[in-house]
Design an enzyme around this catalytic site. Structure first.
Site, PDB file in Angstrom:
ATOM      1  N   ASP A   1      29.365  89.142  93.625  1.00 43.98           N
ATOM      2  CA  ASP A   1      30.551  89.569  92.891  1.00 43.98           C
ATOM      3  C   ASP A   1      30.324  89.588  91.389  1.00 43.98           C
ATOM      4  OD1 ASP A   1      30.427  86.698  93.043  1.00 43.98           O
ATOM      5  OD2 ASP A   1      32.469  86.607  92.268  1.00 43.98           O
TER       6      ASP A   1
ATOM      7  N   ASP B   1      25.045  89.715  85.670  1.00 44.96           N
ATOM      8  CA  ASP B   1      25.543  88.496  86.321  1.00 44.96           C
ATOM      9  C   ASP B   1      26.313  88.919  87.566  1.00 44.96           C
ATOM     10  OD1 ASP B   1      26.628  86.053  86.999  1.00 44.96           O
ATOM     11  OD2 ASP B   1      27.857  85.850  85.209  1.00 44.96           O
TER      12      ASP B   1
ATOM     13  N   GLU C   1      31.650  83.993  93.683  1.00 49.56           N
ATOM     14  CA  GLU C   1      31.136  82.949  92.786  1.00 49.56           C
ATOM     15  C   GLU C   1      31.976  82.868  91.518  1.00 49.56           C
ATOM     16  OE1 GLU C   1      28.455  81.408  89.473  1.00 49.56           O
ATOM     17  OE2 GLU C   1      29.590  83.270  89.667  1.00 49.56           O
ATOM     18  N   GLU C   2      32.352  84.027  90.995  1.00 53.30           N
ATOM     19  CA  GLU C   2      32.998  84.076  89.684  1.00 53.30           C
ATOM     20  C   GLU C   2      34.403  83.482  89.678  1.00 53.30           C
ATOM     21  OE1 GLU C   2      31.387  84.659  87.185  1.00 53.30           O
ATOM     22  OE2 GLU C   2      29.859  86.202  87.499  1.00 53.30           O
TER      23      GLU C   2
ATOM     24  N   HIS D   1      29.907  88.226  81.184  1.00 53.65           N
ATOM     25  CA  HIS D   1      31.371  88.297  81.171  1.00 53.65           C
ATOM     26  C   HIS D   1      31.894  89.018  79.933  1.00 53.65           C
ATOM     27  CE1 HIS D   1      31.815  84.557  84.022  1.00 53.65           C
ATOM     28  NE2 HIS D   1      30.831  85.377  84.367  1.00 53.65           N
TER      29      HIS D   1
END
Length: 375
Positions: free
Chosen positions: A83, A113, A146-147, A351
């Site tokens: 994700d 990421d 995960e995020e 991010h």
């Protein structure tokens, strides 16, 4: 042996598959098809999807049999998450004119990421297969969500995994750098319920929920508590006309600590101040605490650190063990009894709209993983 063009093109392809948290289906299907066509055993972890029903996919696990002199060696897990954060839909990647970076068009994050980690694993497998290199049994684990809370790693069905050590390809700092510790993390959400009344005609008949919240905040220790512990209030919402004594105020805050005892003590402190304030004014407190990360700090004799440090020594890489205050899937895997550390994947500015892949570092990171699984 690493095919630079192939590895970069693989990364470019992956970041163009939308997979914002809870919507990893596209990447999951891609990986299921890709590795199945190579003849490997590939499964979707249904239990992870049952535990995280908001996602439209489950973790993906690939089994790669060992080869040659290392066929009987202990299984190694290579892991990356599928994700990305928002805004991550419609990523348009490009290579900068100097050939040093991959970037987005600036309207979205890039997704290094952790698509960089996924691309590394795919290239590692290709190099092993093409060059018929000896390697231990490998398991590739690609996780969901995960995020938004390390959900996939915490929910992984460990019955599907043989490996007891894992390298999570989701860090920074380049080859030689490993994340070996992380924090406890508590989310505290709730609301204070007072009593509404007319602010002009009968203010004494009301209980101002925002006044109660203000009293609690004024008595809290916030931000940096000690070298290991932090606390932050991210949201306080109270929306009433000025002529109404506000009945309800909602809030959201966090406590994180590298020291479990310090974290628990701080959690008790902030809840205690909320309770004191509501008692003082005669209000009601409703709250919920969830722990999304569990602290870990691997010691130098840990098998996964020992293996990594020996590889660094053989190849003249300066080992740097880092403790971070953010979260990675290492927290979830460690919680599930798998010794794991996070290694560099080659991205930076995660991010952010300025996120980018450092191409040379990305390729060097692939090489260090190859050393780890062939020596």
């Amino acid at each position: 042996m690493i095919n630079k063009a192939r590895a970069i093109n693989q990364f470019l392809e992956l970041v163009q598959i939308d997979s914002v948290s809870y919507n990893e289906r596209g990447v999951a299907d891609y990986l299921l098809k890709y590795f199945s066509e190579l003849g490997y055993e590939v499964v979707e972890d249904k239990k992870s999807n049952e535990k995280v029903p908001s996602s439209n996919a489950g973790n993906v696990i690939v089994k790669v049999p060992g080869k040659g002199a290392l066929v009987q060696a202990d299984t190694i897990i290579l892991e990356a998450h599928m994700d990305t954060v928002e805004p991550g839909v419609g990523v348009k990647p490009s290579i900068t004119e100097d050939g040093k970076y991959v970037v987005s068009d600036g309207t979205t994050i890039l997704g290094a990421d952790d698509k960089a980690g996924i691309a590394q694993i795919i290239e590692v497998e290709a190099v092993l297969r093409e060059n018929k290199l000896d390697h231990p049994p490998l398991e590739f684990l690609f996780t969901i969500c995960e995020e938004v809370g390390i959900y996939g790693a915490f929910a992984v069905d460990t019955d599907l995994l043989e490996g007891k050590i894992a390298f999570v390809l989701d860090g920074g700092g380049g080859p030689g750098t490993a994340v070996i510790g992380g924090p406890d993390y508590y989310d505290i959400t709730g609301r204070i319920i007072g009593k509404a009344s007319h602010a002009g005609a009968a203010p004494d008949l009301g209980i101002s929920s925002i006044q109660v919240m203000s009293e609690a905040i004024a008595n809290m220790k916030l931000l940096k508590i000690d070298e290991d512990t932090t606390t932050n209030i991210g949201k306080v919402v109270c929306d009433y006309p000025t002529n109404v004594v506000p009945e309800i105020t909602t809030f959201a805050m966090e406590v994180r600590s590298l020291n479990p005892e310090s974290g628990k003590k701080q959690l008790e402190h902030v809840i205690g101040e909320l309770k004191k304030a509501t008692t003082k004014f005669g209000a009601t407190l409703e709250y919920d605490v969830t722990q999304s990360l569990h602290a870990y700090h691997h010691q130098e004799d840990n098998p996964v650190i020992q293996k990594y440090r020996k590889m660094c020594a053989r190849h003249n890489l300066e080992y740097k063990g880092k403790v971070m205050r953010g979260g990675t899937d290492v927290s979830g895997l460690t919680f599930n009894g798998i010794d794991a550390i996070a290694l560099s994947a080659g991205g930076e500015n995660g991010h952010e709209l300025q996120e980018r892949l450092i191409i040379d570092e990305f390729l060097e990171d692939i090489q260090q993983v190859l050393w780890l699984v062939t020596e």
